[in-house]
Design a protein around this motif. Structure first.
Motif, PDB file in Angstrom:
ATOM      1  N   THR A   1      45.195  48.561  37.586  1.00 26.64           N
ATOM      2  CA  THR A   1      44.659  49.840  37.110  1.00 26.64           C
ATOM      3  C   THR A   1      43.260  49.640  36.535  1.00 26.64           C
ATOM      4  OG1 THR A   1      46.906  50.466  36.501  1.00 26.64           O
ATOM      5  CG2 THR A   1      45.140  51.798  35.581  1.00 26.64           C
ATOM      6  N   GLY A   2      43.096  48.585  35.738  1.00 22.16           N
ATOM      7  CA  GLY A   2      41.782  48.300  35.153  1.00 22.16           C
ATOM      8  C   GLY A   2      40.736  48.049  36.231  1.00 22.16           C
ATOM      9  N   ALA A   3      41.120  47.266  37.251  1.00 19.86           N
ATOM     10  CA  ALA A   3      40.161  46.958  38.323  1.00 19.86           C
ATOM     11  C   ALA A   3      39.755  48.230  39.068  1.00 19.86           C
ATOM     12  CB  ALA A   3      40.786  45.956  39.293  1.00 19.86           C
ATOM     13  N   ALA A   4      40.742  49.079  39.371  1.00 23.68           N
ATOM     14  CA  ALA A   4      40.435  50.308  40.125  1.00 23.68           C
ATOM     15  C   ALA A   4      39.520  51.235  39.321  1.00 23.68           C
ATOM     16  CB  ALA A   4      41.742  51.027  40.486  1.00 23.68           C
ATOM     17  N   ILE A   5      39.872  51.444  38.051  1.00 19.79           N
ATOM     18  CA  ILE A   5      39.047  52.335  37.216  1.00 19.79           C
ATOM     19  C   ILE A   5      37.643  51.748  37.053  1.00 19.79           C
ATOM     20  CG2 ILE A   5      38.791  53.299  34.897  1.00 19.79           C
ATOM     21  CD1 ILE A   5      41.824  53.541  34.739  1.00 19.79           C
ATOM     22  N   GLY A   6      37.584  50.442  36.814  1.00 18.68           N
ATOM     23  CA  GLY A   6      36.288  49.796  36.609  1.00 18.68           C
ATOM     24  C   GLY A   6      35.399  49.876  37.836  1.00 18.68           C
ATOM     25  N   LEU A   7      35.990  49.645  39.007  1.00 20.13           N
ATOM     26  CA  LEU A   7      35.188  49.695  40.237  1.00 20.13           C
ATOM     27  C   LEU A   7      34.695  51.118  40.511  1.00 20.13           C
ATOM     28  CD1 LEU A   7      37.221  47.266  42.523  1.00 20.13           C
ATOM     29  CD2 LEU A   7      34.980  46.879  41.522  1.00 20.13           C
ATOM     30  N   LEU A   8      35.545  52.105  40.231  1.00 20.54           N
ATOM     31  CA  LEU A   8      35.097  53.496  40.404  1.00 20.54           C
ATOM     32  C   LEU A   8      33.961  53.824  39.437  1.00 20.54           C
ATOM     33  CD1 LEU A   8      38.373  55.539  40.972  1.00 20.54           C
ATOM     34  CD2 LEU A   8      36.434  55.358  42.515  1.00 20.54           C
ATOM     35  N   GLN A   9      34.091  53.326  38.207  1.00 19.92           N
ATOM     36  CA  GLN A   9      33.024  53.576  37.234  1.00 19.92           C
ATOM     37  C   GLN A   9      31.734  52.891  37.679  1.00 19.92           C
ATOM     38  OE1 GLN A   9      34.012  52.355  33.254  1.00 19.92           O
ATOM     39  NE2 GLN A   9      32.324  53.499  32.340  1.00 19.92           N
TER      40      GLN A   9
ATOM     41  N   PHE B   1      38.290  36.835  41.099  1.00 20.23           N
ATOM     42  CA  PHE B   1      37.502  36.051  42.047  1.00 20.23           C
ATOM     43  C   PHE B   1      36.892  36.969  43.125  1.00 20.23           C
ATOM     44  CE2 PHE B   1      37.145  33.240  45.803  1.00 20.23           C
ATOM     45  CZ  PHE B   1      36.284  32.302  45.263  1.00 20.23           C
ATOM     46  N   ALA B   2      37.712  37.908  43.599  1.00 19.36           N
ATOM     47  CA  ALA B   2      37.204  38.827  44.620  1.00 19.36           C
ATOM     48  C   ALA B   2      36.021  39.635  44.081  1.00 19.36           C
ATOM     49  CB  ALA B   2      38.326  39.773  45.061  1.00 19.36           C
ATOM     50  N   GLN B   3      36.129  40.048  42.833  1.00 17.53           N
ATOM     51  CA  GLN B   3      35.036  40.845  42.272  1.00 17.53           C
ATOM     52  C   GLN B   3      33.784  39.999  42.031  1.00 17.53           C
ATOM     53  OE1 GLN B   3      36.093  43.947  39.318  1.00 17.53           O
ATOM     54  NE2 GLN B   3      38.165  43.188  39.529  1.00 17.53           N
ATOM     55  N   VAL B   4      33.999  38.755  41.619  1.00 20.42           N
ATOM     56  CA  VAL B   4      32.852  37.872  41.413  1.00 20.42           C
ATOM     57  C   VAL B   4      32.134  37.622  42.736  1.00 20.42           C
ATOM     58  CG1 VAL B   4      32.196  35.498  40.810  1.00 20.42           C
ATOM     59  CG2 VAL B   4      33.741  36.761  39.327  1.00 20.42           C
ATOM     60  N   ILE B   5      32.904  37.417  43.791  1.00 21.31           N
ATOM     61  CA  ILE B   5      32.296  37.218  45.122  1.00 21.31           C
ATOM     62  C   ILE B   5      31.521  38.484  45.523  1.00 21.31           C
ATOM     63  CG2 ILE B   5      32.808  36.924  47.593  1.00 21.31           C
ATOM     64  CD1 ILE B   5      33.142  34.351  46.074  1.00 21.31           C
ATOM     65  N   GLY B   6      32.159  39.623  45.272  1.00 21.35           N
ATOM     66  CA  GLY B   6      31.487  40.887  45.590  1.00 21.35           C
ATOM     67  C   GLY B   6      30.188  41.054  44.832  1.00 21.35           C
ATOM     68  N   LEU B   7      30.199  40.659  43.556  1.00 30.64           N
ATOM     69  CA  LEU B   7      28.971  40.737  42.750  1.00 30.64           C
ATOM     70  C   LEU B   7      27.907  39.796  43.306  1.00 30.64           C
ATOM     71  CD1 LEU B   7      29.857  40.840  38.954  1.00 30.64           C
ATOM     72  CD2 LEU B   7      28.341  42.357  40.181  1.00 30.64           C
ATOM     73  N   ALA B   8      28.337  38.597  43.644  1.00 38.23           N
ATOM     74  CA  ALA B   8      27.384  37.609  44.149  1.00 38.23           C
ATOM     75  C   ALA B   8      26.719  38.088  45.426  1.00 38.23           C
ATOM     76  CB  ALA B   8      28.099  36.286  44.391  1.00 38.23           C
TER      77      ALA B   8
END
Lengths: 174, 421
Positions: free
Chosen positions: A70-78, B19-26
């Motif tokens: 939930t945190g990841a989804a909300i954060g990515l949308l933000q 890790f997926a988000q860090v890769i995406g940021l990179a």
């Protein structure tokens, strides 16, 4: 303060469920208000309503995987509403969602006092992760100002108490 | 291995998501590629939120129109009178400024300058923000379907707002000038010193790269230099709020934005900028001073008399003098222009705000010597301007001639207003 903490620490916890519409609608409403209300009331940009939604669902559902997702989804949308690289809010809110749902097993999240403290602490954690990633990875020129961050944490914690009470009506006991 | 993963299932998922988000940021942090496609998630988020924002804004506007158009009309009559007075004052001011603008165009035409003209704008409503203190974006209700494209400048009546960062079908995103990713080519209006205006992390507007040995004072206006080829030259950015000497050789200059960046409701998107050489306005254009002189009360000139003081009948060789015609006592200035009438030593721009009153007439020589130009009578202020000398040689000849005439008839005064001009 000690009494509040003592009352908050308990082991018999209840798990709450939410209607899927509430799970989708509340974060979207929080994102909408966060983007729209500062047009008329500029000080509202000090609040982080999507973070409050993340904390509320994480501590209410008491499931670590659901909390971090939930945190990841909300954060990515933000993130997608800002002009900055996508993932800054995503990472921060993922961490907050995970830690909040982990802690919620051990503390009482129904008490207004504990809700204030939880929100205060998680706001600071969120800002810490955000600044670390923004400065370390994205090389944004951000300045950490204790006074600014502490004031933001207090404001968000104060707002969180009544908002969480309203959101309690959406709970369905599991 | 499988047991370890099962035992620490949640931690494993957490690590994978992070890790997926860090890769995406990179991937995003690497140097941006020209024409890179917009992230799909941004399009989704904007598409989901902007219709609601448009609806709420539209509803609010409708309610406001009903209130302001039918209910809240108290004080409208008084406000109307005040606005009428303001219009009259502005019209007078405009007349004087038109003269200055015409002169500037003539000079620019002579020098072959090319100017940027705002030839097409699109009004847009602000429907949302980024909602973040770290990113300063605005969402507008106009998009690619209205002809909006990335990098188009966005302005308000007060000054520069930002530029279009992304244009979706029905809305667009504007990067404000006080965002830390923004940069505007700027210059000081007075000293013409050039620098770059960008935003700080806390949203303040900073003017960079002005050497610390230059003179910069709080209150100085900073305008767009046009060097970035995005923003039109001369558009106000802000005023100097504070100046401090940093450790480097440059000043640290904080600006107060000309536009209220946090309270914008409507803005203009500049959809077309033309670059062309300015056209000199000469034939057929009325001079500001002439129009002003026609409006103001005048004392009729004395009728021509013979040697004994008897009035002469009008004839072809001696036509009656029109009140505002040139009396030929004062030659035009070298550039073919005469400064619009002001109070002595006054600023023509500010002089227009005061209501002019008829003054006692002075002799032309005395008027020229004192630097004043009488708005009410047939003085040098009412002279017809000569045509723009397009040939430099011709201009030089005319200048010499007029200089000689001036030397003959006007006592030399090096620091008079004409000379100062």
């Amino acid at each position: 303060m000690r009494a509040v903490m003592a009352q908050s620490l308990r082991t018999d916890v209840s798990v709450n469920r939410f209607h899927p519409a509430a799970l989708v609608g509340v974060p979207l409403l929080a994102l909408f208000l966060q983007a729209f209300v500062p047009l008329k009331l500029h000080f509202v940009s000090r609040f982080d309503l999507p973070l409050l939604a993340t904390i509320f669902f994480a501590v209410s559902r008491r499931n670590q995987v659901q909390g971090l997702m939930t945190g990841a989804a909300i954060g990515l949308l933000q993130d997608s509403l800002t002009g900055l690289p996508i993932g800054l809010y995503g990472l921060s809110k993922t961490v907050v969602g995970y830690v909040a749902s982990s802690l919620s097993v051990k503390i009482d999240s129904e008490n207004p006092g504990s809700r204030f403290l939880i929100t205060f602490g998680f706001f600071m954690l969120h800002q810490l992760v955000y600044f670390t990633v923004a400065r370390g990875m994205v090389r944004l020129d951000l300045q950490w100002q204790w006074q600014h961050e502490l004031l933001g944490a207090v404001l968000n914690a104060l707002v969180a108490v009544p908002i969480f009470m309203m959101l309690d009506r959406l709970k369905q006991r599991a | 291995m499988e047991n370890v993963i099962n035992r620490h299932r949640t931690v494993t998922i957490l690590v994978m998501v992070l890790f997926a988000q860090v890769i995406g940021l990179a991937v995003q942090v690497r140097r941006p590629v020209e024409g890179e496609p917009v992230r799909l998630i941004r399009v989704w988020a904007t598409t989901a939120i902007s219709p609601i924002e448009k609806g709420v804004i539209g509803l609010g506007n409708s309610l406001h129109r009903v209130w302001s158009g039918y209910v809240d009309l108290r004080g409208a009559r008084r406000e109307n009178e005040g606005l009428r007075q303001q219009i009259e004052q502005l019209q007078l001011q405009q007349l004087r400024q038109r003269e200055d603008a015409a002169q500037a165009r003539r000079l620019q035409a002579l020098l072959g300058f090319k100017e940027q003209f705002i030839s097409q704008t699109l009004p847009a409503q602000v429907i949302g923000t980024s909602g973040s203190e770290q990113s300063r974006l605005l969402y507008l209700d106009r998009g690619a379907s209205d002809g909006v494209k990335p990098d188009m400048p966005v302005v308000s009546p007060d000054g520069l707002v930002g530029k279009v960062a992304r244009a979706d079908r029905g809305n667009c995103t504007v990067l404000l000038i006080n965002d830390q990713l923004s940069g505007v080519g700027a210059m000081m209006e007075k000293s013409r010193l050039q620098g770059i205006v960008s935003g700080a992390a806390n949203g303040t507007l900073i003017l960079q790269y002005i050497m610390s040995d230059e003179k910069v004072e709080p209150g100085d206006m900073v305008v767009a230099s046009g060097g970035d080829r995005v923003f039109p030259k001369g558009m106000p950015i802000g005023r100097v709020k504070s100046v401090s000497r940093g450790a480097s050789v440059f000043y640290s200059i904080e600006l107060q934005p000309a536009a209220e960046l946090s309270r914008l409701e409507e803005v203009l998107i500049i959809t077309k900028l033309e670059q062309r050489a300015p056209e000199a306005i000469t034939a057929g254009s009325a001079r500001a001073a002439d129009i002003l002189a026609n409006r103001l009360p005048t004392v009729p000139p004395p009728a021509p008399t013979d040697e004994n003081g008897n009035p002469l009948p009008p004839s072809r060789s001696n036509p009656p003098i029109k009140p505002n015609a040139s009396n030929g006592n004062k030659p035009p200035a070298a550039g073919g222009t005469t400064r619009p009438a002001t109070s002595a030593g006054g600023n023509p721009a500010t002089a227009g705000t005061a209501t002019p009153t008829p003054k006692p007439k002075k002799s032309p020589a005395a008027t020229a010597a004192s630097g004043e130009q009488d708005l009410s009578g047939p003085t040098g202020a009412a002279e017809k301007p000569p045509e723009t000398p397009l040939d430099p040689k011709d201009a030089k000849t005319k200048k010499d001639t007029s200089d000689k005439q001036e030397k003959k008839e006007v006592p030399p005064k090096p620091d008079g207003p004409q000379g100062a001009r």
